[in-house]
Structure formats: C-alpha cells, structure tokens
Design a protein around this motif. Structure first.
Motif, PDB file in Angstrom:
ATOM      1  N   VAL A  79       0.834  -1.188   0.000  1.00 33.17           N
ATOM      2  CA  VAL A  79       0.000   0.000   0.000  1.00 33.17           C
ATOM      3  C   VAL A  79       0.869   1.237   0.000  1.00 33.17           C
ATOM      4  O   VAL A  79       2.045   1.204   0.389  1.00 33.17           O
ATOM      5  CB  VAL A  79      -0.934   0.019   1.231  1.00 33.17           C
ATOM      6  CG1 VAL A  79      -1.889  -1.157   1.204  1.00 33.17           C
ATOM      7  CG2 VAL A  79      -0.133   0.025   2.524  1.00 33.17           C
ATOM      8  N   THR A  80       0.327   2.349  -0.412  1.00 37.63           N
ATOM      9  CA  THR A  80       1.015   3.632  -0.385  1.00 37.63           C
ATOM     10  C   THR A  80       0.918   4.234   0.994  1.00 37.63           C
ATOM     11  O   THR A  80       0.232   3.687   1.885  1.00 37.63           O
ATOM     12  CB  THR A  80       0.417   4.586  -1.423  1.00 37.63           C
ATOM     13  OG1 THR A  80      -0.928   4.892  -1.034  1.00 37.63           O
ATOM     14  CG2 THR A  80       0.423   3.974  -2.811  1.00 37.63           C
ATOM     15  N   SER A  81       1.559   5.392   1.190  1.00 42.29           N
ATOM     16  CA  SER A  81       1.478   6.063   2.480  1.00 42.29           C
ATOM     17  C   SER A  81       0.062   6.494   2.801  1.00 42.29           C
ATOM     18  O   SER A  81      -0.298   6.681   3.972  1.00 42.29           O
ATOM     19  CB  SER A  81       2.408   7.286   2.484  1.00 42.29           C
ATOM     20  OG  SER A  81       2.051   8.184   1.440  1.00 42.29           O
ATOM     21  N   ALA A  82      -0.774   6.619   1.779  1.00 43.72           N
ATOM     22  CA  ALA A  82      -2.176   6.991   1.993  1.00 43.72           C
ATOM     23  C   ALA A  82      -3.048   5.774   2.244  1.00 43.72           C
ATOM     24  O   ALA A  82      -4.253   5.903   2.452  1.00 43.72           O
ATOM     25  CB  ALA A  82      -2.698   7.774   0.780  1.00 43.72           C
ATOM     26  N   GLY A  83      -2.467   4.596   2.179  1.00 35.15           N
ATOM     27  CA  GLY A  83      -3.222   3.383   2.452  1.00 35.15           C
ATOM     28  C   GLY A  83      -3.799   2.737   1.226  1.00 35.15           C
ATOM     29  O   GLY A  83      -4.463   1.690   1.324  1.00 35.15           O
ATOM     30  N   ALA A  84      -3.594   3.335   0.037  1.00 34.20           N
ATOM     31  CA  ALA A  84      -4.154   2.758  -1.184  1.00 34.20           C
ATOM     32  C   ALA A  84      -3.298   1.597  -1.653  1.00 34.20           C
ATOM     33  O   ALA A  84      -2.069   1.650  -1.599  1.00 34.20           O
ATOM     34  CB  ALA A  84      -4.249   3.826  -2.261  1.00 34.20           C
ATOM     35  N   GLU A  85      -3.982   0.526  -2.077  1.00 30.16           N
ATOM     36  CA  GLU A  85      -3.247  -0.648  -2.557  1.00 30.16           C
ATOM     37  C   GLU A  85      -2.573  -0.306  -3.881  1.00 30.16           C
ATOM     38  O   GLU A  85      -3.155   0.355  -4.747  1.00 30.16           O
ATOM     39  CB  GLU A  85      -4.209  -1.813  -2.714  1.00 30.16           C
ATOM     40  CG  GLU A  85      -3.512  -3.147  -3.006  1.00 30.16           C
ATOM     41  CD  GLU A  85      -4.464  -4.329  -2.951  1.00 30.16           C
ATOM     42  OE1 GLU A  85      -4.128  -5.358  -3.557  1.00 30.16           O
ATOM     43  OE2 GLU A  85      -5.533  -4.215  -2.311  1.00 30.16           O
ATOM     44  N   THR A  86      -1.320  -0.780  -4.060  1.00 27.88           N
ATOM     45  CA  THR A  86      -0.538  -0.522  -5.287  1.00 27.88           C
ATOM     46  C   THR A  86       0.340  -1.716  -5.573  1.00 27.88           C
ATOM     47  O   THR A  86       0.652  -2.522  -4.675  1.00 27.88           O
ATOM     48  CB  THR A  86       0.316   0.744  -5.141  1.00 27.88           C
ATOM     49  OG1 THR A  86       1.005   0.988  -6.381  1.00 27.88           O
ATOM     50  CG2 THR A  86       1.379   0.576  -4.055  1.00 27.88           C
ATOM     51  N   ASN A  87       0.713  -1.840  -6.800  1.00 27.60           N
ATOM     52  CA  ASN A  87       1.631  -2.932  -7.171  1.00 27.60           C
ATOM     53  C   ASN A  87       2.851  -2.417  -7.949  1.00 27.60           C
ATOM     54  O   ASN A  87       3.465  -3.144  -8.712  1.00 27.60           O
ATOM     55  CB  ASN A  87       0.891  -3.985  -8.001  1.00 27.60           C
ATOM     56  CG  ASN A  87       0.428  -3.425  -9.348  1.00 27.60           C
ATOM     57  OD1 ASN A  87       0.508  -2.215  -9.590  1.00 27.60           O
ATOM     58  ND2 ASN A  87      -0.092  -4.294 -10.221  1.00 27.60           N
ATOM     59  N   SER A  88       3.239  -1.136  -7.737  1.00 23.51           N
ATOM     60  CA  SER A  88       4.422  -0.600  -8.437  1.00 23.51           C
ATOM     61  C   SER A  88       5.160   0.389  -7.542  1.00 23.51           C
ATOM     62  O   SER A  88       4.555   1.070  -6.713  1.00 23.51           O
ATOM     63  CB  SER A  88       4.025   0.082  -9.756  1.00 23.51           C
ATOM     64  OG  SER A  88       3.218   1.218  -9.500  1.00 23.51           O
ATOM     65  N   LEU A  89       6.484   0.438  -7.742  1.00 16.58           N
ATOM     66  CA  LEU A  89       7.389   1.382  -7.072  1.00 16.58           C
ATOM     67  C   LEU A  89       8.318   1.967  -8.117  1.00 16.58           C
ATOM     68  O   LEU A  89       8.631   1.312  -9.117  1.00 16.58           O
ATOM     69  CB  LEU A  89       8.239   0.680  -6.003  1.00 16.58           C
ATOM     70  CG  LEU A  89       7.570   0.225  -4.720  1.00 16.58           C
ATOM     71  CD1 LEU A  89       8.584  -0.559  -3.891  1.00 16.58           C
ATOM     72  CD2 LEU A  89       7.081   1.429  -3.922  1.00 16.58           C
ATOM     73  N   SER A  90       8.815   3.170  -7.845  1.00 12.98           N
ATOM     74  CA  SER A  90       9.815   3.743  -8.754  1.00 12.98           C
ATOM     75  C   SER A  90      10.706   4.695  -7.995  1.00 12.98           C
ATOM     76  O   SER A  90      10.289   5.303  -7.005  1.00 12.98           O
ATOM     77  CB  SER A  90       9.140   4.471  -9.928  1.00 12.98           C
ATOM     78  OG  SER A  90       8.401   5.584  -9.462  1.00 12.98           O
ATOM     79  N   GLY A  91      11.960   4.811  -8.486  1.00 15.21           N
ATOM     80  CA  GLY A  91      12.898   5.790  -7.965  1.00 15.21           C
ATOM     81  C   GLY A  91      13.048   5.730  -6.469  1.00 15.21           C
ATOM     82  O   GLY A  91      13.318   4.695  -5.877  1.00 15.21           O
ATOM     83  N   GLY A  92      12.841   6.860  -5.811  1.00 16.07           N
ATOM     84  CA  GLY A  92      13.032   6.954  -4.372  1.00 16.07           C
ATOM     85  C   GLY A  92      11.787   6.618  -3.568  1.00 16.07           C
ATOM     86  O   GLY A  92      11.741   6.877  -2.360  1.00 16.07           O
ATOM     87  N   GLN A  93      10.740   6.090  -4.200  1.00 19.43           N
ATOM     88  CA  GLN A  93       9.520   5.767  -3.480  1.00 19.43           C
ATOM     89  C   GLN A  93       9.749   4.631  -2.476  1.00 19.43           C
ATOM     90  O   GLN A  93      10.557   3.739  -2.705  1.00 19.43           O
ATOM     91  CB  GLN A  93       8.411   5.339  -4.453  1.00 19.43           C
ATOM     92  CG  GLN A  93       7.818   6.488  -5.256  1.00 19.43           C
ATOM     93  CD  GLN A  93       6.706   5.997  -6.168  1.00 19.43           C
ATOM     94  OE1 GLN A  93       6.838   4.956  -6.806  1.00 19.43           O
ATOM     95  NE2 GLN A  93       5.603   6.739  -6.213  1.00 19.43           N
ATOM     96  N   THR A  94       8.994   4.704  -1.398  1.00 16.79           N
ATOM     97  CA  THR A  94       8.987   3.631  -0.413  1.00 16.79           C
ATOM     98  C   THR A  94       7.549   3.114  -0.290  1.00 16.79           C
ATOM     99  O   THR A  94       6.605   3.892  -0.124  1.00 16.79           O
ATOM    100  CB  THR A  94       9.481   4.123   0.955  1.00 16.79           C
ATOM    101  OG1 THR A  94      10.824   4.581   0.820  1.00 16.79           O
ATOM    102  CG2 THR A  94       9.429   3.007   1.989  1.00 16.79           C
ATOM    103  N   GLY A  95       7.382   1.804  -0.403  1.00 15.02           N
ATOM    104  CA  GLY A  95       6.069   1.183  -0.239  1.00 15.02           C
ATOM    105  C   GLY A  95       5.989   0.442   1.082  1.00 15.02           C
ATOM    106  O   GLY A  95       7.016   0.079   1.671  1.00 15.02           O
ATOM    107  N   THR A  96       4.753   0.198   1.531  1.00 14.01           N
ATOM    108  CA  THR A  96       4.536  -0.565   2.769  1.00 14.01           C
ATOM    109  C   THR A  96       3.859  -1.886   2.417  1.00 14.01           C
ATOM    110  O   THR A  96       2.813  -1.911   1.766  1.00 14.01           O
ATOM    111  CB  THR A  96       3.642   0.214   3.746  1.00 14.01           C
ATOM    112  OG1 THR A  96       4.277   1.447   4.063  1.00 14.01           O
ATOM    113  CG2 THR A  96       3.423  -0.579   5.028  1.00 14.01           C
TER     114      THR A  96
END
Length: 727
Positions: A79-96
């Motif tokens: 999920v993203t920092s907002a709690g939305a489910e995601t299946n991709s990351l890029s660059g300096g992003q951090t996922g949970t």
C-alpha cells in the motif's frame, strides 16, 4: 484490503461431495487435497493435507502424538502512504507491505513472526533489513520496501510466511519496480564566497537532488563541471550526500576567466551557477635555458659552421605553488646593447605550460649580457634573469693565427712512423679563441699529416693538433713544409672601434645600396678602413737548390710561388694562382707555414771558430784546415797550460739538426775533460746548419797531455763518438 477465506468446515463439505467419485481415503489423513485461492487472497488446505497457490495456507496430517497443525488465513498486499493498494514502485519511493494473519475461524493472530522475501533481491531492499516483523493485536505485520537504487527496474514477487503456535500460512503479491528520473535543484554555495574566489581557495557547492519531488539518499549519474575545469584551472570534487543535498568542493587553481560557470546535471535535468574567480599571482619567472652549447655566441656576422650569432632563451612563469601560469604577458630587455646587441621579440605570452621564449642576437663587440624577463599580474610585478651569456669570438683573423710543432726536428729520415705533433691556434680580432669546431686543413709535400678520417682538425678552445708522420715521400734535403689554412678575416685596422670593418660607400650583392653596410655581405667601394689584402695560400716547398754549407739562412723557404719546383696553391680547384689580393677586404684563406726536418740519426761535428761570447751562425765560422786539426785541443797541456773553450755544431747528413732530444756527453776522459756541455741536448729547431754547443776543457793539474770522447746519442739510440786529444 479485501481478504477471501475458506474455513475448515467448508473444506469438509467439499470432501463429502467428492465421495461419489473418490474413496474416503482420498480426503483422509493418508492423502491430501489442493485448495485454490482466487485473486490475491488465501485459501487453506484441509486438515491433514497440503494446499499450494497464491495466498495458500498449509496443514499437515496427524502426528505420532495425534497433534494437528491448523491452517490460518494470511493476506499480503503493498500500500502507499495513503493506504491505497498498489503494485508498483519507482525511484526513491517507499512502499509498505502489509500482511494480515488470522486463524481459520477468522480471529486475528497477534505476536506471530511474519517473514518477507523477494524473488529478486537485487531490485529492492526491506526495512528492517531482516525482512521480518511481528503481527500486532489486529494480526497485522508491516515492513517497508523500496527500490535498491533509482535505476533499478523489473518485476518480482514478495512472499510473506507466518506462523504462531500450531497455525501457519503464506501468501504472495507481485509488484513492478521502475527506474525514476532524478532532478537537480537550484545550486548554491555554502557559505557564499565574499567577492571573487582567490586562486587556490575553495568553496563548497550544495546540489539538491530529488526523485518525484522527494529528497534522495543515493545519487548516481551526477556530473559537475565548469568552464575553468575545462581549461584545467579549477577542480571539482564530489563529496557526501545528506538529506538529498549532494556536496562538492570547488577549487580555483588560478582561472583566468574572471567568472566561472558551474553546471550540475543528471540525465536531462541540469542547473548552473556562476562564481567570480581571481587569477593566480605570479610566484616566479624561471629561466629554463637556451639552445646554446655552453653560454657563448659569436660576434655578429661570424655565424655558420656550428657558430651561433643568436640564442633562443626559454623562461617559465609559475604561481606561488609552482604551477605553470598560462596567458601571462612577459616583457624582455637586455642588460646591455653594446655593439648593436638586440632582443626580439620584446614581448611574449606564456603557453599552456607557462613557457615563453625570446631570442637575443649578438652585436659586433664582445660583452657579457643577461636578458631580463618581467611580468605583472594583480598589481604585482616580478622579473627573472637569464644566465650570463657571452658575446665573444668572431672569425679567426690572420694576425692571430699561430702554428707550431712539439719538435721541428724528429728522427724521421731513417725511420717510418715517427711522429711530430703540429698545433694550430686561432683567435679573432679581439684575441678571443675562436668557436669550438672551427675546421683547419693541413697539407704537406712529405710524409703524411692528419688522420685517416681527415687531413684536418676541429678546434677546441681555439686550438687543435694533428700528427705529422714520417714516411715516403721524403724530400732530398730532408725538409718538409706543413701548411695550415682556414677561412678567416684579412687583417684590418678598426679605426672607429665598432668591432667590425667599416665602409662609407658600398653596394649590396644585388647591386642595390642597402641602408647600412653589412661586412662580409656588401662590397666596399670606397671609404673603407685600411686592411692587408692577401693572395691565395700556397704550399712553399723551399728553394730548388741550396748549399748545405750555407748556415746563414734558418730556412729553405723563399716565400715565392714556383710551380716548377712543386709549390701548390690551396685550396685545390683554382684555375690560376693569384699572388696578390682582390683589392677587397673580407673572408680569405688565412694560413701559416712551418718547415719541419726529417732528421738523420748519424751525427756530424763541425768545430767552430767564434768571435766574442755569442755562439751562433753569425758570430762563429766553421773550422778550416788552416786552423789545424779540429780534433786537437791546443793550450790544455804543456807549459803554461790553461782551460780552453770548445765550440762545435752538430748536424745530420743534410746539414740539418739532429733529432730533438739527442744527448751530448763526454766519456773516456784521460787527464783532460770537458766541464758542463751547453746545451747537452739538441733542442727543437729547424735551422740550416744544425745546433751549436760549447764547453770548457779542463786541464790536468800537472798540464799533462790527455784526451776524451764526445758521445752523441739520438732518441732512437743511435750513437756517434768524436775523440779529442790535447796537443
């Protein structure tokens, strides 16, 4: 997040339905059934069986103690920092990545260990690095994931495995990793320099780097350069990265631009900043050297044949750290301009290596000189001084040419390969030795002169030596002429003291009158300084015939050119011998001649009758028969005896001197004997008539008659004896 589960009761119903087709054993403890989950959610396998698949859980059959392991419900998603489910990351992003662990009945399982793994660990990093976390009271375990660097790209599977007590489960989720572009923010100096950055000073440059607007903690592909860096007059060294700020150290190595433009770039993102810079102060002007061999130049108009009238001087301008300074204007001047000495160019600019050159050209008067190089920068003026140079030595001149042997008379008549060394000395009109490498030629009509390489020698410090070797041809009178000749100046009177021949009316070689008379180039029509005109040099082989008994002449050379007796003009190639000069001052073959003697080894003694105390060919004459027996000494015995003088001359078979170094001594004395013989050794001479010797014959105390032998021994060991007796 939606989690779809299957309970153990549901699985039991599925097994009962299948009894129509399968036996009970297929659903019992000895076998297993596969459960399949839809989407990203977990379905558990039946008790005592195994289930695989995305979001699957497992349970095993009965153990020996009849204990069972139940299958829990495990769901995983990023999920993203907002709690939305995601299946991709890029660059300096951090996922949970969030994993929810529940029992088969749907109860949250807390304090369970969840282990997260990536199918491609080169793409992402977990935080914490262990990749594990405990579930909270809601059965939720959380871990952070981010791309390993900003250029990472690809796809991978993240697997979560959980267990607590008798319940376990696992689940997976697939994510994509994409490379994210980095951006460079506004550049700044920290702290900002006050005014221009002085040479060899540094400044710290701050370079913000972000990805998707977020500060990065790792930077790759960053380039930082500047105009002065391109010139080689500045350096930029990348430092540390902190909170998305990349530091760099800028050093001004003496940039000449006044203002430098610095550019930082990553990919297509770039930013620039300007920086005022100061050039480096001049630390020193160093004299590097010249193209001279040694420190001497010849006088103006005397160059050629390896003699240099000009010298190229090289200087190097460096800063206070001894680094070369380019683009510095340097002025040149000489410490003297005596004789028309010049320096050109009078101004030059240093190249990239800090090097600048000028040329000093000689004048017509000998003088020491130094060349001063001077430059200014930042209101600072420095100068550098060349080594001391010498303007010296011009062409050899006739009056200062000398020729001499180590011995005029050597034992060459009866022996081959006897050697006499012949030395020539040359100086210019100031008496300075001529330049090294001046070639002097030698010729002779008898024996051999020079070496197999050349019948010449090259001067060192104004002189050089060749060998005259005894061999055939031997002239009948045993006398050999050696001629040395070299291009030089005819004698002249430097009336105005300018160091060169002067003329008031002249014309150039092209028939045009030049603005200034050029000695040795222009023809003096009138008004020239007085000079001695010389004709062609020639080898004087001596008079055709001469009386061996004539001892009034010291030489057989008559100074007259006579082709019939073998005189030869030099250098060869003349169509006719010119005894007189051409009426013009200039270069000529200056020359000297000496007459050498191939002395015989057998001595002849001629007693002398002398008037006065002098013993030579002018005050003495040869003994004649009217004088009595020359071997009898009167007055040294008998009544009224007294010491008596004895004078004689020694010659070889040609009435020439015996070889130099021949010794004269007495032996076998009886009652009478000579006192000191003077000279007791034949000197180096070439006079016709040989050498003169004298002694005093000492009487016996009782005036008794007696005698002695005069012994003459040549350097080759040839001896001749002469017996004298008293009256």
């Amino acid at each position: 997040m939606k989690i779809k589960t299957h309970s153990a009761r549901d699985l039991g119903r599925l097994c009962l339905v299948s009894l129509a087709v399968l036996t009970l054993v297929s659903c019992g403890g000895g076998g297993g059934s596969a459960g399949t989950a839809s989407g990203g959610n977990l379905s558990g396998g039946s008790s005592g069986g195994t289930s695989t698949g995305t979001g699957s859980g497992t349970s095993s059959g009965s153990t020996a103690s009849n204990a069972t392991v139940s299958t829990g419900q495990l769901g995983v998603a990023m999920v993203t920092s907002a709690g939305a489910e995601t299946n991709s990351l890029s660059g300096g992003q951090t996922g949970t990545v969030k994993a929810t662990f529940k029992s088969a009945a749907g109860a949250a399982l807390s304090n369970a260990v969840v282990k997260f793994t990536a199918s491609d660990s080169s793409l992402v990093d977990f935080t914490p690095a262990s990749g594990s976390a405990l579930t909270d009271a809601n059965g939720v375990a959380v871990i952070n994931v981010k791309p390993r660097d900003f250029s990472s790209a690809g796809a991978l599977t993240i697997t979560a495995s959980a267990s607590t007590g008798s319940v376990s489960g696992s689940a997976t989720t697939n994510i994509a990793v994409g490379a994210a572009p980095l951006s460079v923010g506004a550049l700044a100096f920290s702290p900002a320099p006050s005014g221009s950055l002085a040479a060899f000073s540094t400044a710290t440059l701050s370079i913000p780097v972000t990805s998707n607007g977020q500060p990065v903690d790792k930077v790759s592909g960053l380039t930082v350069t500047s105009l002065c860096v391109g010139d080689g007059t500045a350096t930029i060294v990348i430092g540390s990265l902190s909170n998305g700020i990349q530091s760099a150290t800028y050093t001004n190595n003496g940039c000449l631009r006044g203002t430098d433009t610095i550019t930082a770039a990553i990919g297509t993102s770039s930013k620039t900043i300007t920086l005022p810079v100061s050039s480096a102060n001049i630390g020193a002007i160093q004299f590097v050297g010249s193209n001279l061999t040694g420190t001497s130049m010849v006088l103006k108009g005397s160059g050629g044949l390896g003699r240099l009238e000009a010298a190229q001087l090289t200087y190097k301008v460096v800063d206070q750290n001894n680094n070369p300074l380019a683009g510095v204007d340097v002025n040149f001047r000489a410490t003297t301009t005596t004789g028309g000495l010049t320096v050109q160019p009078v101004k030059g600019t240093t190249d990239a290596s800090g090097v600048v050159r000028t040329t000093v050209s000689s004048g017509t008067i000998p003088t020491p000189v130094r060349v001063i190089a001077e430059a200014s920068r930042n209101n600072l003026t420095l100068s550098g001084l060349s080594d001391a140079l010498t303007i010296t030595t011009g062409f050899p001149i006739q009056k200062n040419m000398s020729l001499s042997p180590d011995a005029y008379n050597f034992e060459g008549w009866g022996f081959d390969n006897e050697i006499a060394k012949v030395t020539v000395l040359l100086a210019d009109q100031y008496g300075n030795p001529v330049s090294d490498g001046t070639t002097v030629n030698f010729v002779t009509e008898g024996g051999a002169i020079g070496s197999s390489a050349q019948g010449a020698c090259n001067t060192t410090n104004g002189g050089c030596t060749v060998q005259l070797r005894s061999q055939d041809f031997r002239p009948a009178n045993g006398r050999v002429t050696v001629l040395a000749y070299v291009q030089g100046l005819e004698d002249f009177v430097d009336a105005n003291g300018d160091g060169q021949y002067s003329c008031t009316s002249f014309v150039g070689p092209d028939g045009v009158v030049p603005p200034v008379y050029r000695p040795l180039v222009d023809t003096c029509v009138s008004g020239g300084e007085s000079f001695t005109d010389q004709g062609d040099p020639f080898l004087d082989t001596g008079v055709a015939t001469w009386d061996p008994a004539d001892v009034t002449s010291p030489s057989s050379l008559d100074g007259n050119y006579d082709v019939a007796r073998g005189d030869q003009p030099f250098p060869y190639g003349h169509t006719a011998f010119t005894p007189n000069g051409d009426g013009k001052w200039g270069l000529n073959y200056i020359r000297r001649s000496i007459e050498m003697v191939f002395s015989g080894s057998n001595a002849t003694l001629i007693r002398q009758v002398c008037n006065g105390t002098a013993v030579d060919n002018k005050s003495c004459r040869d003994w004649t028969s009217s004088d009595g027996n020359p071997m009898v000494l009167n007055g040294v015995a008998g009544a009224s005896c007294s010491n008596q003088p004895l004078v004689f001359r020694l010659t070889d078979l040609h009435n020439n001197p015996l070889p130099a170094g021949t010794t004269v001594s007495s032996a076998d004395g009886d009652k009478i004997g000579p006192l000191t013989i003077f000279p007791s050794v034949v000197p180096s001479i070439n006079a016709i008539g040989g050498s003169y010797h004298q002694m005093v014959i000492k009487t016996d105390a009782g005036c008794a008659s007696g005698g002695f032998t005069l012994k003459v021994k040549t350097p080759k060991g040839m001896e001749t004896g002469f017996a004298f007796r008293s009256n």
